[in-house]
Write a protein that holds these residues in place. Structure first.
Motif, PDB file in Angstrom:
ATOM      1  N   ILE A  74     -10.691 -59.548 -17.061  1.00  0.00           N
ATOM      2  CA  ILE A  74      -9.820 -58.455 -17.519  1.00  0.00           C
ATOM      3  C   ILE A  74      -8.618 -58.307 -16.574  1.00  0.00           C
ATOM      4  CG2 ILE A  74      -9.638 -55.969 -17.977  1.00  0.00           C
ATOM      5  CD1 ILE A  74     -12.588 -55.895 -18.648  1.00  0.00           C
ATOM      6  N   LEU A  76     -12.424 -52.621 -11.594  1.00  0.00           N
ATOM      7  CA  LEU A  76     -12.965 -53.722 -12.405  1.00  0.00           C
ATOM      8  C   LEU A  76     -13.979 -54.557 -11.631  1.00  0.00           C
ATOM      9  CD1 LEU A  76      -9.676 -54.995 -14.129  1.00  0.00           C
ATOM     10  CD2 LEU A  76     -11.316 -53.298 -14.978  1.00  0.00           C
ATOM     11  N   ALA A 111     -17.233 -55.800 -10.322  1.00  0.00           N
ATOM     12  CA  ALA A 111     -18.616 -55.607 -10.780  1.00  0.00           C
ATOM     13  C   ALA A 111     -19.284 -56.970 -10.889  1.00  0.00           C
ATOM     14  CB  ALA A 111     -18.631 -54.928 -12.151  1.00  0.00           C
TER      15      ALA A 111
HETATM   16  P1  NAD Z   1     -15.207 -60.586 -13.953  1.00  0.00           P
HETATM   17  O1  NAD Z   1     -16.550 -61.024 -13.473  1.00  0.00           O
HETATM   18  O2  NAD Z   1     -14.366 -61.580 -14.679  1.00  0.00           O
HETATM   19  O3  NAD Z   1     -14.366 -60.008 -12.730  1.00  0.00           O
HETATM   20  C1  NAD Z   1     -14.919 -59.140 -11.783  1.00  0.00           C
HETATM   21  C2  NAD Z   1     -14.205 -59.377 -10.473  1.00  0.00           C
HETATM   22  O4  NAD Z   1     -14.813 -58.537  -9.487  1.00  0.00           O
HETATM   23  C3  NAD Z   1     -14.336 -60.815  -9.960  1.00  0.00           C
HETATM   24  O5  NAD Z   1     -13.029 -61.321  -9.689  1.00  0.00           O
HETATM   25  C4  NAD Z   1     -15.153 -60.677  -8.671  1.00  0.00           C
HETATM   26  O6  NAD Z   1     -14.744 -61.578  -7.652  1.00  0.00           O
HETATM   27  C5  NAD Z   1     -14.829 -59.254  -8.264  1.00  0.00           C
HETATM   28  N1  NAD Z   1     -15.814 -58.655  -7.356  1.00  0.00           N
HETATM   29  C6  NAD Z   1     -17.170 -58.841  -7.313  1.00  0.00           C
HETATM   30  N2  NAD Z   1     -17.691 -58.126  -6.305  1.00  0.00           N
HETATM   31  C7  NAD Z   1     -16.677 -57.464  -5.704  1.00  0.00           C
HETATM   32  C8  NAD Z   1     -16.585 -56.566  -4.609  1.00  0.00           C
HETATM   33  N3  NAD Z   1     -17.665 -56.219  -3.892  1.00  0.00           N
HETATM   34  N4  NAD Z   1     -15.367 -56.067  -4.279  1.00  0.00           N
HETATM   35  C9  NAD Z   1     -14.265 -56.422  -4.976  1.00  0.00           C
HETATM   36  N5  NAD Z   1     -14.274 -57.295  -5.996  1.00  0.00           N
HETATM   37  C10 NAD Z   1     -15.479 -57.802  -6.369  1.00  0.00           C
HETATM   38  O7  NAD Z   1     -15.412 -59.272 -14.826  1.00  0.00           O
HETATM   39  P2  NAD Z   1     -14.487 -58.663 -15.994  1.00  0.00           P
HETATM   40  O8  NAD Z   1     -14.910 -59.299 -17.258  1.00  0.00           O
HETATM   41  O9  NAD Z   1     -13.062 -58.697 -15.602  1.00  0.00           O
HETATM   42  O10 NAD Z   1     -15.069 -57.162 -16.015  1.00  0.00           O
HETATM   43  C11 NAD Z   1     -14.448 -56.075 -15.387  1.00  0.00           C
HETATM   44  C12 NAD Z   1     -15.219 -54.803 -15.727  1.00  0.00           C
HETATM   45  O11 NAD Z   1     -15.335 -54.668 -17.146  1.00  0.00           O
HETATM   46  C13 NAD Z   1     -16.659 -54.767 -15.196  1.00  0.00           C
HETATM   47  O12 NAD Z   1     -16.998 -53.445 -14.835  1.00  0.00           O
HETATM   48  C14 NAD Z   1     -17.479 -55.180 -16.390  1.00  0.00           C
HETATM   49  O13 NAD Z   1     -18.792 -54.675 -16.306  1.00  0.00           O
HETATM   50  C15 NAD Z   1     -16.698 -54.538 -17.518  1.00  0.00           C
HETATM   51  N6  NAD Z   1     -16.975 -55.174 -18.815  1.00  0.00           N
HETATM   52  C16 NAD Z   1     -16.556 -56.435 -19.091  1.00  0.00           C
HETATM   53  C17 NAD Z   1     -16.861 -57.014 -20.321  1.00  0.00           C
HETATM   54  C18 NAD Z   1     -16.437 -58.438 -20.670  1.00  0.00           C
HETATM   55  O14 NAD Z   1     -16.824 -58.951 -21.730  1.00  0.00           O
HETATM   56  N7  NAD Z   1     -15.633 -59.100 -19.846  1.00  0.00           N
HETATM   57  C19 NAD Z   1     -17.574 -56.277 -21.272  1.00  0.00           C
HETATM   58  C20 NAD Z   1     -17.996 -54.994 -20.958  1.00  0.00           C
HETATM   59  C21 NAD Z   1     -17.668 -54.446 -19.735  1.00  0.00           C
END
Ligand code: NAD
Length: 316
Positions: free
Chosen positions: A13, A75, A77
Protein backbone atom coordinates in the motif's frame (compact mmCIF):
# COMPACT_ATOMS: atom_id res chain seq x y z
CA UNK A 1 -1.79 21.88 6.59
CA UNK A 2 -1.26 18.17 7.09
CA UNK A 3 2.22 16.84 7.85
CA UNK A 4 1.94 13.10 7.39
CA UNK A 5 4.24 10.31 8.56
CA UNK A 6 3.63 6.98 6.80
CA UNK A 7 5.06 3.95 8.61
CA UNK A 8 5.73 0.77 6.62
CA UNK A 9 5.70 2.99 3.54
CA UNK A 10 7.75 0.62 1.38
CA UNK A 11 5.09 -2.12 1.31
CA UNK A 12 2.24 -2.88 -1.09
CA UNK A 13 0.00 0.00 0.00
CA UNK A 14 2.70 2.46 1.08
CA UNK A 15 4.61 2.64 -2.21
CA UNK A 16 1.44 3.85 -3.94
CA UNK A 17 -0.10 5.82 -1.08
CA UNK A 18 3.09 7.86 -0.52
CA UNK A 19 3.15 9.10 -4.11
CA UNK A 20 -0.60 9.81 -4.15
CA UNK A 21 -0.49 11.82 -0.91
CA UNK A 22 2.62 13.73 -2.06
CA UNK A 23 0.58 14.87 -5.06
CA UNK A 24 -2.29 15.92 -2.79
CA UNK A 25 -0.41 17.62 0.05
CA UNK A 26 3.01 18.46 -1.43
CA UNK A 27 6.17 16.32 -1.47
CA UNK A 28 7.71 17.74 1.72
CA UNK A 29 4.51 17.24 3.74
CA UNK A 30 4.49 13.46 3.36
CA UNK A 31 7.30 11.67 5.20
CA UNK A 32 7.84 8.11 4.06
CA UNK A 33 9.43 5.71 6.55
CA UNK A 34 10.50 2.11 6.84
CA UNK A 35 12.79 -0.35 8.57
CA UNK A 36 15.48 0.11 5.90
CA UNK A 37 16.07 2.48 3.02
CA UNK A 38 15.38 -0.21 0.43
CA UNK A 39 12.64 0.33 -2.11
CA UNK A 40 11.76 2.15 -5.29
CA UNK A 41 13.96 5.22 -5.98
CA UNK A 42 10.92 7.42 -6.65
CA UNK A 43 9.98 7.29 -2.95
CA UNK A 44 13.42 8.52 -1.81
CA UNK A 45 13.83 11.05 -4.63
CA UNK A 46 10.43 12.73 -4.38
CA UNK A 47 10.35 13.60 -0.66
CA UNK A 48 11.64 12.98 2.87
CA UNK A 49 12.36 9.47 4.16
CA UNK A 50 13.17 8.36 7.74
CA UNK A 51 14.19 5.03 9.21
CA UNK A 52 11.37 4.23 11.66
CA UNK A 53 10.86 0.90 13.43
CA UNK A 54 7.46 1.21 15.10
CA UNK A 55 8.71 -1.01 17.92
CA UNK A 56 11.11 1.83 18.77
CA UNK A 57 8.85 4.48 20.35
CA UNK A 58 11.69 7.02 20.46
CA UNK A 59 12.29 6.66 16.72
CA UNK A 60 8.58 7.27 16.07
CA UNK A 61 8.58 10.32 18.36
CA UNK A 62 11.81 11.73 16.86
CA UNK A 63 10.56 11.44 13.26
CA UNK A 64 7.28 13.14 14.25
CA UNK A 65 9.11 15.91 16.11
CA UNK A 66 11.66 16.51 13.33
CA UNK A 67 8.95 16.97 10.68
CA UNK A 68 6.26 18.49 12.90
CA UNK A 69 3.92 15.60 12.05
CA UNK A 70 0.19 15.97 12.80
CA UNK A 71 -1.09 12.80 11.05
CA UNK A 72 0.33 9.27 11.18
CA UNK A 73 -0.73 6.60 8.69
CA UNK A 74 0.40 3.35 10.26
CA UNK A 75 0.94 0.74 7.55
CA UNK A 76 3.68 -1.20 9.37
CA UNK A 77 2.38 -4.67 10.17
CA UNK A 78 2.88 -8.37 9.57
CA UNK A 79 0.20 -9.71 7.21
CA UNK A 80 -1.97 -12.80 7.68
CA UNK A 81 0.10 -15.66 6.26
CA UNK A 82 3.43 -14.28 7.51
CA UNK A 83 1.90 -13.57 10.93
CA UNK A 84 0.71 -17.16 11.28
CA UNK A 85 4.34 -18.24 10.75
CA UNK A 86 5.56 -16.02 13.61
CA UNK A 87 2.66 -15.17 15.95
CA UNK A 88 4.90 -13.66 18.65
CA UNK A 89 6.49 -11.15 16.29
CA UNK A 90 3.10 -10.44 14.68
CA UNK A 91 1.59 -9.62 18.07
CA UNK A 92 4.54 -7.41 18.93
CA UNK A 93 4.49 -5.37 15.71
CA UNK A 94 0.73 -5.22 15.17
CA UNK A 95 -0.20 -4.46 18.81
CA UNK A 96 2.81 -2.97 20.61
CA UNK A 97 3.87 -1.07 17.49
CA UNK A 98 0.39 0.41 17.17
CA UNK A 99 0.42 1.28 20.88
CA UNK A 100 3.67 3.25 20.35
CA UNK A 101 2.08 5.15 17.45
CA UNK A 102 -1.04 5.97 19.50
CA UNK A 103 1.01 7.16 22.46
CA UNK A 104 3.10 9.51 20.30
CA UNK A 105 -0.12 10.74 18.67
CA UNK A 106 -1.72 11.35 22.07
CA UNK A 107 1.29 13.38 23.22
CA UNK A 108 1.39 15.46 20.03
CA UNK A 109 -2.35 15.74 19.37
CA UNK A 110 -1.87 13.98 16.02
CA UNK A 111 -4.46 12.01 14.02
CA UNK A 112 -3.90 8.31 13.30
CA UNK A 113 -5.10 6.17 10.41
CA UNK A 114 -4.64 2.38 10.80
CA UNK A 115 -6.00 -0.18 8.35
CA UNK A 116 -7.86 -3.13 9.78
CA UNK A 117 -8.84 -6.10 7.64
CA UNK A 118 -11.53 -8.63 6.77
CA UNK A 119 -9.34 -10.81 9.01
CA UNK A 120 -10.96 -9.04 11.99
CA UNK A 121 -13.88 -11.43 11.43
CA UNK A 122 -13.95 -15.15 12.13
CA UNK A 123 -15.89 -18.37 11.55
CA UNK A 124 -18.76 -17.33 13.85
CA UNK A 125 -19.29 -14.05 11.93
CA UNK A 126 -22.19 -14.06 9.41
CA UNK A 127 -20.26 -14.81 6.20
CA UNK A 128 -22.54 -13.20 3.62
CA UNK A 129 -23.13 -9.48 3.52
CA UNK A 130 -21.20 -9.26 6.82
CA UNK A 131 -22.58 -6.28 8.80
CA UNK A 132 -20.48 -3.39 10.11
CA UNK A 133 -21.26 -4.27 13.73
CA UNK A 134 -21.27 -8.03 14.27
CA UNK A 135 -19.49 -10.93 15.96
CA UNK A 136 -15.68 -10.59 15.79
CA UNK A 137 -14.01 -13.76 17.06
CA UNK A 138 -11.14 -14.33 14.59
CA UNK A 139 -9.06 -17.52 14.85
CA UNK A 140 -5.78 -16.19 13.41
CA UNK A 141 -3.14 -14.16 15.26
CA UNK A 142 -3.42 -11.53 12.50
CA UNK A 143 -7.17 -11.27 13.11
CA UNK A 144 -6.67 -11.10 16.86
CA UNK A 145 -4.29 -8.15 16.42
CA UNK A 146 -6.69 -6.47 14.00
CA UNK A 147 -9.63 -6.65 16.44
CA UNK A 148 -7.34 -5.58 19.28
CA UNK A 149 -6.08 -2.71 17.14
CA UNK A 150 -9.61 -1.56 16.30
CA UNK A 151 -10.53 -1.54 19.98
CA UNK A 152 -7.34 0.24 21.01
CA UNK A 153 -7.87 2.93 18.37
CA UNK A 154 -11.49 3.46 19.47
CA UNK A 155 -10.28 3.64 23.09
CA UNK A 156 -7.72 6.35 22.27
CA UNK A 157 -10.45 8.34 20.53
CA UNK A 158 -12.95 8.04 23.39
CA UNK A 159 -10.49 8.31 26.28
CA UNK A 160 -7.95 10.84 24.94
CA UNK A 161 -9.66 12.43 21.93
CA UNK A 162 -7.06 11.13 19.45
CA UNK A 163 -8.60 11.36 15.96
CA UNK A 164 -8.28 7.68 15.05
CA UNK A 165 -9.85 6.27 11.87
CA UNK A 166 -9.58 3.04 9.92
CA UNK A 167 -11.08 0.74 7.31
CA UNK A 168 -11.32 -3.04 7.14
CA UNK A 169 -9.57 -3.68 3.85
CA UNK A 170 -10.34 -6.78 1.81
CA UNK A 171 -7.59 -8.37 -0.32
CA UNK A 172 -5.82 -5.63 -2.26
CA UNK A 173 -4.79 -6.12 -5.87
CA UNK A 174 -2.02 -4.00 -7.39
CA UNK A 175 0.82 -4.11 -9.92
CA UNK A 176 3.42 -1.71 -8.50
CA UNK A 177 4.69 -3.56 -5.40
CA UNK A 178 4.23 -7.25 -4.67
CA UNK A 179 1.94 -8.11 -1.75
CA UNK A 180 3.55 -8.77 1.62
CA UNK A 181 2.36 -12.30 2.45
CA UNK A 182 -1.41 -12.25 2.79
CA UNK A 183 -4.06 -14.88 2.10
CA UNK A 184 -5.55 -12.99 -0.84
CA UNK A 185 -2.16 -12.64 -2.63
CA UNK A 186 -3.22 -15.36 -5.10
CA UNK A 187 -5.42 -12.76 -6.79
CA UNK A 188 -2.29 -10.70 -7.56
CA UNK A 189 -0.02 -13.61 -8.54
CA UNK A 190 -2.66 -14.95 -10.94
CA UNK A 191 -2.26 -11.86 -13.19
CA UNK A 192 1.56 -12.12 -13.25
CA UNK A 193 1.47 -15.83 -14.13
CA UNK A 194 -1.33 -15.38 -16.69
CA UNK A 195 0.94 -12.98 -18.57
CA UNK A 196 4.21 -14.87 -18.02
CA UNK A 197 3.17 -18.57 -18.24
CA UNK A 198 -0.47 -18.55 -19.36
CA UNK A 199 -1.16 -20.79 -16.37
CA UNK A 200 -1.37 -20.50 -12.59
CA UNK A 201 -1.66 -22.97 -9.68
CA UNK A 202 -3.82 -21.31 -7.02
CA UNK A 203 -2.99 -21.83 -3.34
CA UNK A 204 -6.63 -20.95 -2.55
CA UNK A 205 -9.22 -23.59 -3.45
CA UNK A 206 -12.08 -23.30 -5.95
CA UNK A 207 -15.29 -21.91 -4.53
CA UNK A 208 -13.53 -19.79 -1.88
CA UNK A 209 -15.23 -16.39 -2.05
CA UNK A 210 -13.38 -13.39 -0.61
CA UNK A 211 -13.75 -9.62 -0.85
CA UNK A 212 -11.21 -7.77 -2.96
CA UNK A 213 -10.36 -4.24 -4.05
CA UNK A 214 -8.11 -2.61 -6.65
CA UNK A 215 -5.36 -0.42 -5.17
CA UNK A 216 -6.59 2.94 -6.58
CA UNK A 217 -9.84 2.41 -4.64
CA UNK A 218 -7.92 1.50 -1.47
CA UNK A 219 -5.86 4.69 -1.73
CA UNK A 220 -9.05 6.67 -2.30
CA UNK A 221 -10.65 5.06 0.78
CA UNK A 222 -7.73 6.12 3.01
CA UNK A 223 -7.70 9.68 1.68
CA UNK A 224 -11.49 10.13 1.77
CA UNK A 225 -11.90 8.78 5.30
CA UNK A 226 -8.93 10.85 6.53
CA UNK A 227 -10.59 14.00 5.18
CA UNK A 228 -14.17 13.05 6.16
CA UNK A 229 -16.19 15.43 8.33
CA UNK A 230 -15.78 14.02 11.88
CA UNK A 231 -19.31 15.10 12.87
CA UNK A 232 -20.70 12.57 10.34
CA UNK A 233 -18.72 9.63 11.69
CA UNK A 234 -20.76 7.26 13.85
CA UNK A 235 -18.08 4.58 13.53
CA UNK A 236 -14.31 5.04 13.51
CA UNK A 237 -12.34 1.80 13.83
CA UNK A 238 -12.92 0.34 11.48
CA UNK A 239 -15.27 0.67 8.48
CA UNK A 240 -16.19 -2.27 6.26
CA UNK A 241 -15.18 -1.38 2.69
CA UNK A 242 -15.31 -3.58 -0.39
CA UNK A 243 -15.40 -3.36 -4.15
CA UNK A 244 -15.96 -6.96 -5.35
CA UNK A 245 -16.17 -10.53 -4.15
CA UNK A 246 -14.96 -13.54 -6.18
CA UNK A 247 -13.41 -17.01 -6.07
CA UNK A 248 -10.46 -18.26 -8.18
CA UNK A 249 -12.72 -19.57 -10.99
CA UNK A 250 -14.40 -16.20 -11.42
CA UNK A 251 -11.16 -14.19 -11.68
CA UNK A 252 -9.75 -16.85 -14.07
CA UNK A 253 -12.86 -16.53 -16.27
CA UNK A 254 -12.34 -12.76 -16.38
CA UNK A 255 -8.67 -13.20 -17.36
CA UNK A 256 -9.67 -15.68 -20.12
CA UNK A 257 -11.67 -12.92 -21.80
CA UNK A 258 -8.25 -11.40 -22.62
CA UNK A 259 -5.97 -14.49 -22.57
CA UNK A 260 -8.23 -17.34 -23.82
CA UNK A 261 -5.61 -20.09 -23.34
CA UNK A 262 -5.12 -19.23 -19.61
CA UNK A 263 -5.22 -22.37 -17.46
CA UNK A 264 -6.08 -22.42 -13.74
CA UNK A 265 -5.02 -25.38 -11.57
CA UNK A 266 -4.93 -25.82 -7.78
CA UNK A 267 -2.10 -26.44 -5.34
CA UNK A 268 -3.91 -25.58 -2.13
CA UNK A 269 -1.88 -24.33 0.84
CA UNK A 270 -3.65 -25.71 3.94
CA UNK A 271 -2.59 -22.84 6.23
CA UNK A 272 -3.75 -20.11 3.84
CA UNK A 273 -6.91 -22.06 2.96
CA UNK A 274 -7.83 -22.41 6.66
CA UNK A 275 -7.37 -18.64 7.07
CA UNK A 276 -9.52 -17.95 3.98
CA UNK A 277 -12.25 -20.32 5.22
CA UNK A 278 -12.53 -18.32 8.45
CA UNK A 279 -13.11 -15.00 6.61
CA UNK A 280 -16.37 -13.53 5.22
CA UNK A 281 -17.55 -14.13 1.66
CA UNK A 282 -18.75 -10.56 1.17
CA UNK A 283 -18.97 -7.42 3.32
CA UNK A 284 -21.79 -4.93 3.81
CA UNK A 285 -20.11 -1.53 3.43
CA UNK A 286 -23.24 0.62 3.76
CA UNK A 287 -21.98 2.47 6.88
CA UNK A 288 -18.90 3.67 4.96
CA UNK A 289 -21.21 4.77 2.13
CA UNK A 290 -23.53 6.65 4.49
CA UNK A 291 -21.00 8.20 6.87
CA UNK A 292 -18.28 9.37 4.44
CA UNK A 293 -19.49 8.71 0.92
CA UNK A 294 -17.43 5.60 0.12
CA UNK A 295 -17.84 4.43 -3.47
CA UNK A 296 -15.36 2.20 -5.34
CA UNK A 297 -14.56 2.92 -9.00
CA UNK A 298 -13.33 -0.52 -10.11
CA UNK A 299 -15.20 -3.77 -10.75
CA UNK A 300 -13.55 -7.16 -11.45
CA UNK A 301 -14.03 -6.45 -15.14
CA UNK A 302 -12.43 -2.97 -15.23
CA UNK A 303 -9.69 -3.95 -12.76
CA UNK A 304 -8.71 -6.94 -14.93
CA UNK A 305 -8.39 -4.77 -18.03
CA UNK A 306 -6.20 -2.26 -16.16
CA UNK A 307 -4.08 -4.90 -14.35
CA UNK A 308 -3.29 -6.81 -17.56
CA UNK A 309 -2.53 -3.58 -19.37
CA UNK A 310 -0.23 -2.10 -16.70
CA UNK A 311 1.44 -5.42 -15.89
CA UNK A 312 2.24 -6.27 -19.50
CA UNK A 313 3.90 -2.84 -19.76
CA UNK A 314 5.85 -3.54 -16.55
CA UNK A 315 6.89 -7.06 -17.52
CA UNK A 316 7.89 -5.87 -21.00
P1 NAD B 1 3.19 -4.95 3.41
O1 NAD B 1 3.60 -6.21 4.09
O2 NAD B 1 3.31 -4.89 1.92
O3 NAD B 1 3.99 -3.72 4.03
C1 NAD B 1 4.18 -3.56 5.41
C2 NAD B 1 5.49 -2.84 5.61
O4 NAD B 1 5.71 -2.74 7.02
C3 NAD B 1 6.69 -3.59 5.04
O5 NAD B 1 7.42 -2.71 4.19
C4 NAD B 1 7.52 -3.97 6.27
O6 NAD B 1 8.92 -3.90 6.05
C5 NAD B 1 7.10 -2.89 7.25
N1 NAD B 1 7.33 -3.24 8.66
C6 NAD B 1 7.25 -4.47 9.27
N2 NAD B 1 7.57 -4.35 10.56
C7 NAD B 1 7.85 -3.05 10.80
C8 NAD B 1 8.25 -2.31 11.94
N3 NAD B 1 8.45 -2.90 13.13
N4 NAD B 1 8.43 -0.97 11.82
C9 NAD B 1 8.25 -0.36 10.63
N5 NAD B 1 7.92 -1.00 9.50
C10 NAD B 1 7.70 -2.34 9.59
O7 NAD B 1 1.71 -4.61 3.88
P2 NAD B 1 0.58 -3.74 3.14
O8 NAD B 1 -0.16 -4.65 2.24
O9 NAD B 1 1.15 -2.49 2.60
O10 NAD B 1 -0.39 -3.46 4.40
C11 NAD B 1 -0.39 -2.27 5.13
C12 NAD B 1 -1.51 -2.32 6.17
O11 NAD B 1 -2.75 -2.62 5.52
C13 NAD B 1 -1.34 -3.42 7.23
O12 NAD B 1 -1.85 -2.96 8.47
C14 NAD B 1 -2.21 -4.54 6.72
O13 NAD B 1 -2.64 -5.36 7.78
C15 NAD B 1 -3.35 -3.76 6.10
N6 NAD B 1 -4.09 -4.56 5.11
C16 NAD B 1 -3.53 -4.91 3.92
C17 NAD B 1 -4.25 -5.69 3.02
C18 NAD B 1 -3.66 -6.13 1.68
O14 NAD B 1 -4.29 -6.91 0.96
N7 NAD B 1 -2.48 -5.64 1.30
C19 NAD B 1 -5.55 -6.08 3.34
C20 NAD B 1 -6.09 -5.72 4.56
C21 NAD B 1 -5.36 -4.94 5.43
Amino acid sequence: MRKILITGSLGQIGTELTMYLREQYGNDNVIASGLRKEGPDYIFESGPFEIVDILNAQQVADACEKHNVNTVINLAALLSAVAEGNPQLAYNINMNGLFNILEVARERGAAVFTPSSIAAFGPSTPADNTPQDTIQRPTTIYGVTKVGGELLCDYYYKRFGVDTRGVRFPGLISYKALPGGGTTDYAVHIYYEALKQKKYASFIDKGTQMDMMYMPDAIKAIHDLMEADPSKLVHRNAFNVTAMSFDPEKIAAEIRKHIPEFELTYDVDPVKQAIANSWPNSLDDSCAKEEWGWKPDYTLETMTIDMLDKLSEKLG
